[in-house]
Design an enzyme around this catalytic site. Sequence first.
Site, PDB file in Angstrom:
ATOM      1  N   CYS A 125       0.827  -1.206   0.000  1.00 13.92           N
ATOM      2  CA  CYS A 125       0.000   0.000   0.000  1.00 13.92           C
ATOM      3  C   CYS A 125       0.861   1.256   0.000  1.00 13.92           C
ATOM      4  O   CYS A 125       0.621   2.190  -0.767  1.00 13.92           O
ATOM      5  CB  CYS A 125      -0.930  -0.025   1.211  1.00 13.92           C
ATOM      6  SG  CYS A 125      -2.171   1.285   1.207  1.00 13.92           S
ATOM      7  N   CYS A 223      -6.594  -3.805   7.184  1.00 13.98           N
ATOM      8  CA  CYS A 223      -7.855  -3.076   7.032  1.00 13.98           C
ATOM      9  C   CYS A 223      -8.924  -3.839   6.256  1.00 13.98           C
ATOM     10  O   CYS A 223     -10.115  -3.664   6.517  1.00 13.98           O
ATOM     11  CB  CYS A 223      -7.603  -1.719   6.385  1.00 13.98           C
ATOM     12  SG  CYS A 223      -6.904  -1.800   4.705  1.00 13.98           S
TER      13      CYS A 223
END
Length: 388
Positions: A125, A223
């Site tokens: 990410c 997440c």
Amino acid sequence: MATTVSSVSKQINPEVSEVIAVAMSGGVDSSTVAAMLHAEGHEVIGLTLQLWDQNRLAGKPGVPDAPKAGRCCSLDDVYDARRVAETIGIPYYVVNQQDRFEHDVVQPFVNDYLNGRTPIPCSLCNNHLKFDQLLLTARQIGADRIATGHYARNEYDPARGRWILKRPADRAKDQTWFLFGLTQDQLAHTLFPLGHLTKPEVREVARESKLHLTDKPDSQEICFIPGGNYKQFIANYLDEQGREMPDSSGELVSTSGETLGRHEGIHNFTVGQRKGLGLTAPNPFYVLNIDATSRRVTVGPESELTSPILHVHRLNWIAIPGLNQPRRAQVKIRHVHDPAPALLEPTVGPDGSDRVKITFDEPQRAITPGHSAVFYDGDEVLGGGWIL
């Protein structure tokens, strides 16, 4: 001397007023960064990247009815970030990056596990989405730089003509292992205001700034994986995509090649794993190797889990332009791993790409394909890559 908002931020960034976009995750760290820079007199704009629909996969096996506390990038985090922005008095925007996040992070995560590797989604990410997109958005809205709540330091070295990434003052919160993929342009336009602070000092600054989330716990879970069960997530995600779980079942074997049992799929394993092997023995077995081609998972005693050598590809260099000859460094192979002394040697892969062979002074435990290996020279990050 007590830590104050203004004194801390001046130590970090004593320049004239700038327009700075702060990546606000809804946690105490990034919220404190926004408060510090605003108190310093900068024009601060809050940005949150919306990366994953927390209600996605709802109703599928193992998916909780409500997002669990402790997950980053949840709707509650967006609410907290917006409330902090209102408290400070700064503009705030949510930038939807769900499609790119799925393409650059979620899909590689799933594919890596299906191919016997253990990926690090936070590094993916950071390296492929967050900093790239944040800088793009910041420039579009007229910001000079971005700032994040990562515990790291960066500075320009005129002698080398390079931006240098360094470990933070709070070693327990060091996040440089996740940031090894940052480019020179990204480092040049990024501020890490928390790099000189400890976590207790950050919470004290948040308290002085009257932020409502002063005591908010740090996020712990990935997440996009509800409940933290990555195996169930892979099954649910493939089902949602209309894809069948590939048959990667095979044999559990010893290092001598003896068949000890069978397994239901290589995606269920990671190097160093002890539980869930389905084997009974006087001493515990650990996963030593996963072969995606043969679908064999090799297991053995903990004494066989260490190795002195690993190979790294998809390299990114920070403190140096590249590796032309062998050099000494300290190498970190997981987030909680203490950098270990090693020799770095440049090599070339079958496709002609640059690689690095790493030989540790002492064998290291559970070297895991798919993880990143980051090279340090003291506090400086030399660079890093992905373990083959």
